[in-house]
Design an enzyme around this catalytic site. Structure first.
Site, PDB file in Angstrom:
ATOM      1  N   SER A 153       0.910  13.194  50.343  1.00 50.14           N
ATOM      2  CA  SER A 153       1.678  13.488  49.133  1.00 50.14           C
ATOM      3  C   SER A 153       0.749  14.158  48.130  1.00 50.14           C
ATOM      4  O   SER A 153      -0.481  14.002  48.199  1.00 50.14           O
ATOM      5  CB  SER A 153       2.231  12.191  48.529  1.00 50.14           C
ATOM      6  OG  SER A 153       2.730  12.403  47.221  1.00 50.14           O
ATOM      7  N   TYR A 167       0.916   3.504  45.604  1.00 45.51           N
ATOM      8  CA  TYR A 167       1.287   4.703  46.360  1.00 45.51           C
ATOM      9  C   TYR A 167       0.153   5.734  46.377  1.00 45.51           C
ATOM     10  O   TYR A 167      -0.212   6.251  47.440  1.00 45.51           O
ATOM     11  CB  TYR A 167       2.546   5.324  45.748  1.00 45.51           C
ATOM     12  CG  TYR A 167       3.128   6.455  46.561  1.00 45.51           C
ATOM     13  CD1 TYR A 167       3.830   6.200  47.733  1.00 45.51           C
ATOM     14  CD2 TYR A 167       2.992   7.780  46.145  1.00 45.51           C
ATOM     15  CE1 TYR A 167       4.370   7.237  48.477  1.00 45.51           C
ATOM     16  CE2 TYR A 167       3.536   8.814  46.877  1.00 45.51           C
ATOM     17  CZ  TYR A 167       4.228   8.544  48.044  1.00 45.51           C
ATOM     18  OH  TYR A 167       4.771   9.573  48.784  1.00 45.51           O
TER      19      TYR A 167
END
Length: 266
Positions: A153, A167
């Site tokens: 990501s 995350y």
């Protein structure tokens, strides 16, 4: 000097390849299945939700895509071995592994518990490591190379102010795993890379594409940092994926490909 003899027609060919797609029922997982399946790859699709997996399998069958469904998540050695065994039984081996699964748990660090943090790390890092270990051992034994693609990501590179400590940490770890295995497996002809998207259209982000004041404000704030001036679409991930799963990327390993419209460039 004569022109190099480059077989451009076959550069992106994955027809007949055996591809495991972990997290196949998720937003990116469906992009992977559609991209590789329509390009002729034979799929092993995995997910934890049995009903969603069955529905995806039926849809792929209707589209003429060969797919074997395995109702497992990569939660441990037994699960990962069973997924790889399914590919061997159905297609005789494993050529491609795509880890499309992952979770997020948004919360400021003071509100997160250790258990919530560990759940994100297990799903995004340990599961990817375990699945790569099982598939990689088979690829090495086969002796014909292979392709491993992780899902990272933009948040593996950039922080976020709204409670992404778990995350961001997990995706940074995925980036490290990509580089480590790229180095470790290069001698076996196995390339290991990652696709790192930012916001793209999916059920989870559909609200950002809506025509209302809140969505418009959020979207405009985000787009101020995206040079191409739009949010991502599923097909924006298909090109990088096909590149990383085909021989076009044989000299690329340990790389993070940012599918983000330039978001991480500035």
């Amino acid at each position: 000097m004569s022109l190099p003899a480059i077989d451009t027609a076959g550069l992106f060919d994955v027809a007949g390849k055996s591809a495991i797609v972990v997290g196949a029922t998720g937003s990116f997982g469906k992009v992977v299945c559609a991209t590789l399946g329509r390009a002729g790859a034979r799929l092993v699709i995995t997910a934890g939700n049995k009903d969603e997996l069955a529905a995806l399998g039926a849809e792929l069958a209707e589209a003429g895509v060969a797919a074997v469904a395995v109702n497992r998540r990569p939660n441990g050695e037994a699960d990962c071995d069973a997924i790889v065994d399914a590919a061997i039984e159905a297609y005789g081996g494993v050529d491609i592994l795509v880890i499309a699964s992952g979770v997020n748990d948004v919360g400021m660090i003071g509100d997160l518990t250790s258990g919530r943090f560990q759940k994100v790390m297990q799903a995004n890092v340990e599961g990817a490591w375990s699945m790569a270990r099982a598939a990689g051992q088979r690829m090495i034994a086969q002796g014909r190379g292979g392709k491993v693609v992780f899902t990272s990501s933009a948040r593996g590179k950039l922080g976020h102010p709204a409670g992404y400590s778990a995350y961001c940490t997990s995706k940074s770890a995925v980036d490290g795993l990509t580089k480590a295995l790229g180095c470790e497996w290069g001698k076996h002809g196995i390339t290991v890379n990652a696709i790192a998207p930012t916001v793209f259209r999916s059920p989870l982000t559909a609200w950002m594409f809506e025509d209302n004041e809140h969505a418009t404000n959020v979207r405009n704030g985000f787009l101020a940092r995206v040079p191409v001036g739009r949010l991502g679409e599923p097909e924006d991930l298909a090109g990088p994926l096909l590149f990383l799963c085909s021989r076009a990327s044989d000299f690329h390993t340990g790389h993070i490909i940012y599918a983000d419209g330039g978001y991480t460039a500035g």
